[in-house]
Write a protein that holds these residues in place. Structure first.
Motif, short mmCIF file in Angstrom:
data_model
loop_
_atom_site.label_atom_id
_atom_site.label_comp_id
_atom_site.label_asym_id
_atom_site.label_seq_id
_atom_site.Cartn_x
_atom_site.Cartn_y
_atom_site.Cartn_z
N THR A 197 -12.21 -13.00 18.21
CA THR A 197 -11.75 -12.15 18.04
C THR A 197 -11.68 -10.69 19.13
OG1 THR A 197 -10.68 -10.35 16.48
CG2 THR A 197 -13.15 -11.05 16.38
N HIS A 198 -11.24 -9.27 19.05
CA HIS A 198 -11.36 -8.52 19.43
C HIS A 198 -11.00 -6.97 18.75
CE1 HIS A 198 -6.78 -8.87 19.57
NE2 HIS A 198 -6.75 -7.51 19.62
N ALA A 199 -11.72 -5.86 18.88
CA ALA A 199 -12.10 -5.11 17.73
C ALA A 199 -10.75 -4.62 18.10
CB ALA A 199 -13.20 -4.13 18.22
N VAL A 200 -10.57 -3.43 16.91
CA VAL A 200 -9.04 -2.67 17.13
C VAL A 200 -9.21 -1.40 16.40
CG1 VAL A 200 -7.43 -4.78 16.42
CG2 VAL A 200 -7.94 -3.42 14.72
N SER A 201 -10.68 -0.92 15.72
CA SER A 201 -10.40 0.53 15.68
C SER A 201 -11.61 0.40 15.29
CB SER A 201 -9.99 0.80 14.40
OG SER A 201 -10.35 -0.16 13.09
N VAL A 202 -12.36 2.01 15.10
CA VAL A 202 -13.66 2.64 15.67
C VAL A 202 -14.11 3.05 14.01
CG1 VAL A 202 -13.77 2.39 17.35
CG2 VAL A 202 -16.00 2.20 16.38
N SER A 203 -14.96 2.85 13.99
CA SER A 203 -15.67 4.28 13.09
C SER A 203 -16.79 4.39 13.68
CB SER A 203 -15.61 5.05 11.31
OG SER A 203 -16.02 5.78 11.24
N GLU A 380 -16.18 8.25 21.36
CA GLU A 380 -15.64 9.29 21.28
C GLU A 380 -15.94 9.94 20.03
OE1 GLU A 380 -13.53 12.70 22.14
OE2 GLU A 380 -14.46 11.36 23.33
N SER A 381 -15.78 8.97 18.84
CA SER A 381 -15.29 8.68 17.41
C SER A 381 -16.85 9.26 17.11
CB SER A 381 -15.96 7.25 16.57
OG SER A 381 -15.60 7.18 15.24
N ALA A 382 -18.29 9.10 17.98
CA ALA A 382 -19.48 10.08 17.74
C ALA A 382 -19.18 10.92 17.79
CB ALA A 382 -20.22 8.77 18.01
N ARG A 383 -18.87 11.69 18.62
CA ARG A 383 -18.67 13.02 19.12
C ARG A 383 -17.69 13.94 18.34
NH1 ARG A 383 -19.01 14.34 24.66
NH2 ARG A 383 -17.55 15.51 24.79
N GLN A 384 -16.22 13.47 17.82
CA GLN A 384 -16.18 13.53 16.63
C GLN A 384 -16.47 13.70 14.71
OE1 GLN A 384 -11.81 13.18 17.29
NE2 GLN A 384 -12.11 11.94 19.18
N GLY A 385 -17.58 13.13 15.14
CA GLY A 385 -18.09 12.91 13.49
C GLY A 385 -17.86 11.62 12.97
N GLY A 386 -18.08 10.64 13.77
CA GLY A 386 -17.25 9.53 12.53
C GLY A 386 -15.19 8.94 12.55
N VAL A 387 -15.24 10.12 13.45
CA VAL A 387 -13.54 9.95 12.80
C VAL A 387 -13.15 8.22 12.72
CG1 VAL A 387 -12.51 11.18 15.30
CG2 VAL A 387 -11.20 10.47 13.50
N ARG A 388 -12.30 7.59 12.52
CA ARG A 388 -11.94 6.47 13.09
C ARG A 388 -10.59 6.13 14.21
NH1 ARG A 388 -9.98 0.94 8.68
NH2 ARG A 388 -9.55 -0.26 10.04
#
Length: 399
Positions: A197-203, A380-388
């Protein structure tokens, strides 16, 4: 059919692959270049290579070289790969594929336009746990997979300080702060190498370092990074999720097993720790540790490993595990060193076979993008505080 290969970067890792490429019956000559000419000359002499080039550009201009294998600093791979493809060379690249979405897109465009072979050498593709899970998923033993976990757990104290000092020179602390999530392919690739499969979003969440030694200090860091540990939760196409950990400050025996995996399905699950692996279903638990354990083929005190930190030597000495199918490998590899839990032999053979048969390698550009890009977006999500955040996808490789 055979071809000639140029090694780019004569550091701690490339020498191990130089031996394998030179021994493979599908390769006739191996050359090397390095920014430090003396390192290239030392590697060429030690492995009896065909010669050296004064620069990467000179190697690319030479008609004596058909393909290049890039073993340079991890943030340099994208541009060097593009140079190689645009010069008409097949390209093998160490991980990661690149560090930006634009670089990844450009590599895919270049592979499509040139028709040349590109392969990323992701060791987790042949990690015994990934191989076993891939086989069991293909047989339907898990039922429906809905969750997985992949860890790359490598403490800085266990060899990484020495490795960065070796490669980074006086300014090594600036590069030792490389963001953990921009080196995602061991954990992500170990999961997706089994689960198709593949990843489509992340937090993702990053943990800011507190050691205070100038490593992972955003004021010192070339990357403006102060995360030493990070965790990412990915949503996957078709339903389900997987979680990865990239840890560089952790009380864990990285030298025993730095990558480890877990898979959960509706009918069975599999879990791996540092020294044990278990298969579990609704009837009970079975220890499968022996099936996944590589047998050592090179002693840690072998002279060829003297330049490598003792804590890192296990990476270069592992043989094959019982789950590995060695029947496809050239017999020339039978008594040669292996590494990263038995993956090196298979990766070298994948690339040589793909070039000589003009077929897609296991970790081709499209697969490499799916192993690399999730980490770029996760950082980039981590840099933005975990935003999905959504993860772009370049699709499957063309048939």
């Amino acid at each position: 059919m055979t071809f000639s290969l140029g090694i780019v970067g004569a550091g701690q890792f490339s020498g191990q692959f130089a031996k394998l490429f030179l021994a493979h019956p599908g390769v006739d000559e191996v050359f090397v270049t390095d920014l430090l000419p003396e390192r290239a000359e030392q590697l060429a002499a030690a492995e009896r290579l065909s010669g050296t080039f004064p620069s990467y550009e000179a190697m690319l201009e030479s008609k004596s070289v058909d393909a290049v294998a890039i073993f340079t600093q991890r943030w340099t791979h994208g541009p060097l790969v593009l140079q190689g493809l645009n010069a008409g060379k097949h390209v093998y690249s160490a991980v990661p594929m690149a560090i930006t979405t634009d670089e990844i897109a450009a590599i895919i465009d270049a592979v499509r336009a040139t028709g040349l072979t590109y392969m990323m050498g992701e060791t987790s593709q042949y990690n015994p746990a990934t191989v076993h899970a891939r086989n069991q998923i293909a047989d339907g033993a898990f039922g429906r997979i809905f969750y997985a976990e992949g860890d790359y757990v490598h403490d800085m104290d266990l060899g990484f300080y020495e490795a960065y000092q070796y490669s980074g020179g006086e300014n090594w602390k600036a590069t030792a702060s490389y963001p953990p999530l921009l080196y995602p392919t061991h954990s992500v690739g170990g999961v997706l190498g089994a689960w198709r499969t593949h990843a489509v979003s992340v937090s993702a969440i990053g943990v800011r370092d507190q050691r205070g030694d100038g490593v992972f200090d955003e004021e010192v860091s070339q990357f403006g990074n102060d995360f030493s540990n990070a965790t990412a939760l990915f949503e996957v196409a078709g339903g389900g999720a997987f979680r990865t950990n990239e840890f560089r400050r952790v009380g864990y025996p990285s030298h025993i097993r730095e990558s480890r995996f877990r898979f959960f399905g509706t009918e069975a699950s599999m879990e791996q720790l540092a020294t044990v692996a278990l298969w579990q279903d609704k009837k009970g638990v079975r220890d499968i540790s022996e099936l996944l354990e590589p047998k050592q083929t090179l002693a840690p005190d072998d002279p060829s490993l003297q330049h490598i930190a003792p804590a890192l030597r296990a990476v270069f000495t592992s043989g094959s595990a019982p789950v590995h199918d060695r029947a496809r490998l050239p017999r020339e590899f039978d008594h040669l060193h292996n590494g990263h839990e038995g993956s090196h032999h298979f990766l070298a053979d994948d690339f040589v076979t793909a070039v000589n048969t003009r077929s897609l390698p296991s970790v081709n550009a499209w697969v490499a993008a799916r192993y690399t890009l999730p980490g770029i977006v996760a950082h980039e999500s981590a840099r933005q505080g975990g935003v999905r955040l959504d993860i772009p996808d370049f699709g499957d490789a063309p048939v």
